[in-house]
Design a protein around this motif. Sequence first.
Motif, PDB file in Angstrom:
ATOM      1  N   PRO A 233       0.934  -1.169  -0.077  1.00  0.00           N
ATOM      2  CA  PRO A 233       0.134  -0.212  -0.059  1.00  0.00           C
ATOM      3  C   PRO A 233       0.768   1.292   0.010  1.00  0.00           C
ATOM      4  O   PRO A 233       2.136   1.185   0.512  1.00  0.00           O
ATOM      5  CB  PRO A 233      -0.729  -0.268   1.290  1.00  0.00           C
ATOM      6  CG  PRO A 233      -0.706  -1.583   1.612  1.00  0.00           C
ATOM      7  CD  PRO A 233       0.377  -1.919   0.960  1.00  0.00           C
ATOM      8  N   MET A 234       0.123   2.389  -0.681  1.00  0.00           N
ATOM      9  CA  MET A 234       0.924   3.647  -0.411  1.00  0.00           C
ATOM     10  C   MET A 234       0.909   4.405   0.862  1.00  0.00           C
ATOM     11  O   MET A 234      -0.351   3.915   1.706  1.00  0.00           O
ATOM     12  CB  MET A 234       0.170   4.661  -1.503  1.00  0.00           C
ATOM     13  CG  MET A 234       0.513   4.412  -2.934  1.00  0.00           C
ATOM     14  SD  MET A 234      -0.474   5.783  -3.796  1.00  0.00           S
ATOM     15  CE  MET A 234      -0.082   7.168  -2.996  1.00  0.00           C
ATOM     16  N   LYS A 235       2.116   4.942   1.151  1.00  0.00           N
ATOM     17  CA  LYS A 235       1.856   5.696   2.346  1.00  0.00           C
ATOM     18  C   LYS A 235       2.704   6.886   2.474  1.00  0.00           C
ATOM     19  O   LYS A 235       3.733   6.983   1.458  1.00  0.00           O
ATOM     20  CB  LYS A 235       2.738   4.905   3.629  1.00  0.00           C
ATOM     21  CG  LYS A 235       1.849   3.600   4.209  1.00  0.00           C
ATOM     22  CD  LYS A 235       2.639   2.773   5.431  1.00  0.00           C
ATOM     23  CE  LYS A 235       2.029   1.402   5.580  1.00  0.00           C
ATOM     24  NZ  LYS A 235       2.628   0.757   6.718  1.00  0.00           N
ATOM     25  N   ILE A 236       2.214   8.018   3.045  1.00  0.00           N
ATOM     26  CA  ILE A 236       2.970   9.129   3.044  1.00  0.00           C
ATOM     27  C   ILE A 236       3.829   9.225   4.423  1.00  0.00           C
ATOM     28  O   ILE A 236       3.202   9.224   5.328  1.00  0.00           O
ATOM     29  CB  ILE A 236       2.401  10.411   3.120  1.00  0.00           C
ATOM     30  CG1 ILE A 236       1.346  10.380   1.751  1.00  0.00           C
ATOM     31  CG2 ILE A 236       2.990  11.745   3.103  1.00  0.00           C
ATOM     32  CD1 ILE A 236       2.155  10.366   0.349  1.00  0.00           C
ATOM     33  N   GLU A 237       5.200   9.141   4.371  1.00  0.00           N
ATOM     34  CA  GLU A 237       5.908   8.828   5.557  1.00  0.00           C
ATOM     35  C   GLU A 237       7.549   9.340   5.158  1.00  0.00           C
ATOM     36  O   GLU A 237       7.631  10.192   4.158  1.00  0.00           O
ATOM     37  CB  GLU A 237       5.923   7.468   5.995  1.00  0.00           C
ATOM     38  CG  GLU A 237       6.430   6.605   4.760  1.00  0.00           C
ATOM     39  CD  GLU A 237       6.370   5.142   5.294  1.00  0.00           C
ATOM     40  OE1 GLU A 237       5.778   4.606   6.517  1.00  0.00           O
ATOM     41  OE2 GLU A 237       6.703   4.288   4.281  1.00  0.00           O
ATOM     42  N   GLU A 238       8.251   9.402   5.917  1.00  0.00           N
ATOM     43  CA  GLU A 238       9.677   9.671   5.865  1.00  0.00           C
ATOM     44  C   GLU A 238      10.252   9.041   4.548  1.00  0.00           C
ATOM     45  O   GLU A 238      10.982   9.662   3.895  1.00  0.00           O
ATOM     46  CB  GLU A 238      10.555   9.425   7.077  1.00  0.00           C
ATOM     47  CG  GLU A 238      12.048   9.876   6.806  1.00  0.00           C
ATOM     48  CD  GLU A 238      12.945   9.762   8.141  1.00  0.00           C
ATOM     49  OE1 GLU A 238      13.983  10.113   7.980  1.00  0.00           O
ATOM     50  OE2 GLU A 238      12.234   9.097   9.002  1.00  0.00           O
ATOM     51  N   LYS A 239       9.950   7.821   4.208  1.00  0.00           N
ATOM     52  CA  LYS A 239      10.431   7.203   3.116  1.00  0.00           C
ATOM     53  C   LYS A 239      10.007   7.881   1.909  1.00  0.00           C
ATOM     54  O   LYS A 239      10.594   7.858   0.860  1.00  0.00           O
ATOM     55  CB  LYS A 239      10.166   5.664   3.213  1.00  0.00           C
ATOM     56  CG  LYS A 239      10.758   4.815   2.345  1.00  0.00           C
ATOM     57  CD  LYS A 239      12.145   4.402   2.581  1.00  0.00           C
ATOM     58  CE  LYS A 239      12.762   3.033   1.946  1.00  0.00           C
ATOM     59  NZ  LYS A 239      12.913   3.396   0.457  1.00  0.00           N
ATOM     60  N   THR A 240       8.844   8.351   2.108  1.00  0.00           N
ATOM     61  CA  THR A 240       8.200   8.852   0.694  1.00  0.00           C
ATOM     62  C   THR A 240       9.078   9.991   0.292  1.00  0.00           C
ATOM     63  O   THR A 240       9.461  10.316  -0.893  1.00  0.00           O
ATOM     64  CB  THR A 240       6.816   9.443   0.943  1.00  0.00           C
ATOM     65  OG1 THR A 240       5.723   8.447   1.569  1.00  0.00           O
ATOM     66  CG2 THR A 240       6.316  10.018  -0.047  1.00  0.00           C
ATOM     67  N   LYS A 325      13.755  16.088   6.464  1.00  0.00           N
ATOM     68  CA  LYS A 325      13.566  16.294   7.928  1.00  0.00           C
ATOM     69  C   LYS A 325      12.456  17.241   8.280  1.00  0.00           C
ATOM     70  O   LYS A 325      11.400  17.170   9.009  1.00  0.00           O
ATOM     71  CB  LYS A 325      14.767  16.728   8.811  1.00  0.00           C
ATOM     72  CG  LYS A 325      15.705  15.513   9.025  1.00  0.00           C
ATOM     73  CD  LYS A 325      17.026  15.808   9.572  1.00  0.00           C
ATOM     74  CE  LYS A 325      18.217  15.135   9.839  1.00  0.00           C
ATOM     75  NZ  LYS A 325      19.455  15.134  10.449  1.00  0.00           N
ATOM     76  N   ALA A 326      12.397  18.555   7.278  1.00  0.00           N
ATOM     77  CA  ALA A 326      11.599  19.303   7.579  1.00  0.00           C
ATOM     78  C   ALA A 326      10.267  19.151   6.967  1.00  0.00           C
ATOM     79  O   ALA A 326       9.285  19.261   7.721  1.00  0.00           O
ATOM     80  CB  ALA A 326      11.975  20.887   6.694  1.00  0.00           C
ATOM     81  N   ALA A 327      10.435  18.228   5.822  1.00  0.00           N
ATOM     82  CA  ALA A 327       8.904  17.555   5.271  1.00  0.00           C
ATOM     83  C   ALA A 327       8.200  16.757   6.218  1.00  0.00           C
ATOM     84  O   ALA A 327       7.111  16.894   6.702  1.00  0.00           O
ATOM     85  CB  ALA A 327       9.008  17.058   4.024  1.00  0.00           C
ATOM     86  N   VAL A 328       9.099  15.953   7.009  1.00  0.00           N
ATOM     87  CA  VAL A 328       8.648  14.895   8.105  1.00  0.00           C
ATOM     88  C   VAL A 328       7.962  15.844   9.330  1.00  0.00           C
ATOM     89  O   VAL A 328       6.895  15.149   9.693  1.00  0.00           O
ATOM     90  CB  VAL A 328       9.735  14.027   8.515  1.00  0.00           C
ATOM     91  CG1 VAL A 328       9.302  13.210   9.564  1.00  0.00           C
ATOM     92  CG2 VAL A 328      10.052  12.966   7.443  1.00  0.00           C
ATOM     93  N   HIS A 329       8.698  16.791   9.492  1.00  0.00           N
ATOM     94  CA  HIS A 329       8.042  17.621  10.737  1.00  0.00           C
ATOM     95  C   HIS A 329       7.164  17.859  10.467  1.00  0.00           C
ATOM     96  O   HIS A 329       6.258  18.052  11.444  1.00  0.00           O
ATOM     97  CB  HIS A 329       9.287  18.697  10.883  1.00  0.00           C
ATOM     98  CG  HIS A 329       8.975  19.449  12.250  1.00  0.00           C
ATOM     99  ND1 HIS A 329       8.640  19.197  13.380  1.00  0.00           N
ATOM    100  CD2 HIS A 329       8.530  20.932  12.010  1.00  0.00           C
ATOM    101  CE1 HIS A 329       8.057  20.449  14.084  1.00  0.00           C
ATOM    102  NE2 HIS A 329       8.041  21.250  13.341  1.00  0.00           N
ATOM    103  N   ILE A 330       6.675  18.704   9.251  1.00  0.00           N
ATOM    104  CA  ILE A 330       5.482  19.371   8.862  1.00  0.00           C
ATOM    105  C   ILE A 330       4.357  18.201   8.746  1.00  0.00           C
ATOM    106  O   ILE A 330       3.229  18.365   9.374  1.00  0.00           O
ATOM    107  CB  ILE A 330       5.312  20.114   7.572  1.00  0.00           C
ATOM    108  CG1 ILE A 330       6.465  21.221   7.653  1.00  0.00           C
ATOM    109  CG2 ILE A 330       4.243  20.500   7.082  1.00  0.00           C
ATOM    110  CD1 ILE A 330       6.966  22.211   6.644  1.00  0.00           C
ATOM    111  N   LEU A 331       4.621  17.081   8.270  1.00  0.00           N
ATOM    112  CA  LEU A 331       3.674  16.238   8.124  1.00  0.00           C
ATOM    113  C   LEU A 331       3.118  15.614   9.301  1.00  0.00           C
ATOM    114  O   LEU A 331       2.037  15.641   9.674  1.00  0.00           O
ATOM    115  CB  LEU A 331       4.410  14.842   7.205  1.00  0.00           C
ATOM    116  CG  LEU A 331       3.492  13.609   7.251  1.00  0.00           C
ATOM    117  CD1 LEU A 331       2.187  13.871   6.418  1.00  0.00           C
ATOM    118  CD2 LEU A 331       4.325  12.403   6.607  1.00  0.00           C
ATOM    119  N   GLU A 332       3.889  15.324  10.335  1.00  0.00           N
ATOM    120  CA  GLU A 332       3.724  14.849  11.637  1.00  0.00           C
ATOM    121  C   GLU A 332       3.021  15.853  12.324  1.00  0.00           C
ATOM    122  O   GLU A 332       2.033  15.392  12.945  1.00  0.00           O
ATOM    123  CB  GLU A 332       4.952  14.463  12.342  1.00  0.00           C
ATOM    124  CG  GLU A 332       5.705  13.116  11.891  1.00  0.00           C
ATOM    125  CD  GLU A 332       7.165  12.821  12.430  1.00  0.00           C
ATOM    126  OE1 GLU A 332       7.491  13.740  13.538  1.00  0.00           O
ATOM    127  OE2 GLU A 332       7.659  11.657  12.314  1.00  0.00           O
TER     128      GLU A 332
END
Length: 491
Positions: A233-240, A325-332
């Motif tokens: 399945p698709m996921k939006i996460e750090e690996k993305t 890291k910035a993208a993951v911070h905003i996502l979380e």
Amino acid sequence: MRNKVEQAITDLLAIGVEKGYIDPLDKILKQNQLLALLKKESLGSGLIASHPLPEAKALLPTFLDFAVETGVIEESITEQAIFSAQVMAILTPDTSVVNRKFWEVYAHNPKEATDWFYDLSRDNDYIQTEAIAKNIAFDYASDYGNLELTINLSKPEKDPKAIAAALMTESVHYPLCQLCLENEGYSGTLTHPARANHRIVRFPMDGETWGLQYSPYAYYTEHCIFLASEHRPMKIEEKTFQNLFGIVEQFPHYFVGSNADLPIVGGSILSHDHYQGGRYSFPMDKAPVKEAFTLEAFPEVSFGIVKWPMSVIRMESVDKQALTKAAVHILEQWRGYSDETVDIIAFSQETPHNTITPIARRDGEKFVCDLVLRNNRTSDVHPDGIFHPHRDVQHIKKENIGLIEVMGLAILPPRLKDELAEVEKYLAGEENALADMHREWADGIVVSDGDYRQAIEDAVGAVFQRVLEDAGVYKMTAEGLAAFKRFVDSL
């Protein structure tokens, strides 16, 4: 007909050799494969290839007519599609050859490598260029810059015989979905598209093998798909984000983006991890930053709120690790963020509502990433989605707003071709079959200088602007921007 099909065989083989798709040493082998496919026992001698050579796909009607006339296939849409792909598979190099050639060219120039693969995918009719040419496209000068709209007519019509037969056939789950590697070279069935002429370039990414292919029904220039070799399945996460930046590092002339990973705001295939990309600049790419901001934790990254009907944070940096890291911070932060004053609620009990549609591209040495904030919550007033096209615009567009629409390219349903023709008759005072759902909207269309077509296109464009505004979690109003800034402050 026999003389005509023999000339087509001769020309197809000559095209393959000339383009480098068929090794001259394999010409007789390919010739006999084509004869076997056509159930022909021999080929006349002394045949000379046409000059100039036609396009390979221009020969398909001759092969199809012969196959139908001689009873090789029935005259059905499905059988003709399968047969066409089988003919073109003879022209198409094997996967190993395609990959070897691609990476040989890539070592010299990545863009030339994708150019070669793109040309192959068009020459062998995997990319349905003639079908794509049927699409109706126009622009609209919106409050946010030029929007692009397409009435999608390229997808093949359903075959009534195939539909009826499929209902009587036991379902077979192979390939598991239309993005699995097992599609490569798959003949096709009543329920699965023909892919005999389909090839996938493999490339390494962060310890995994991924695939690059083009979309058969491209919505824009070099519309491609990057797909995981594993069906997951698709996921939006750090690996993305690591993957997105890794892709534009390997293919710097392409953008790449991911659909969101939740229903309503997600794409049509959430069951297989994949991204879409291509060599195209979308309206959203050209949208300016309305207000810049900084985050102390990420001094290497610049941030800004984009002037766009959907809610977009643009990030730029030469450092892809800092950007990740910035993208993951905003996502979380967004995953758990609520602001009931503007209908944003992160969870309904255990059900998540917030996610992101991310898009990455290169600007020289810089990596650019747009994060589009999404929320898929529904309500009694908006049962299809609070941030989804509202009911008063669904007569034009009611489908999910995915990655491509987010960036300002509307993919409108084929029904609109005929429905808008009736709207034009209605406005011109002619006899018409105007659909009731369009009547109130049509009554509001203002026609200048008798140009009904332009007036209708402008009215459809205005609806698409509204669709994007509906899908935006923060509206471009004083109240909406104040709420957007509250989220930014929370970062």
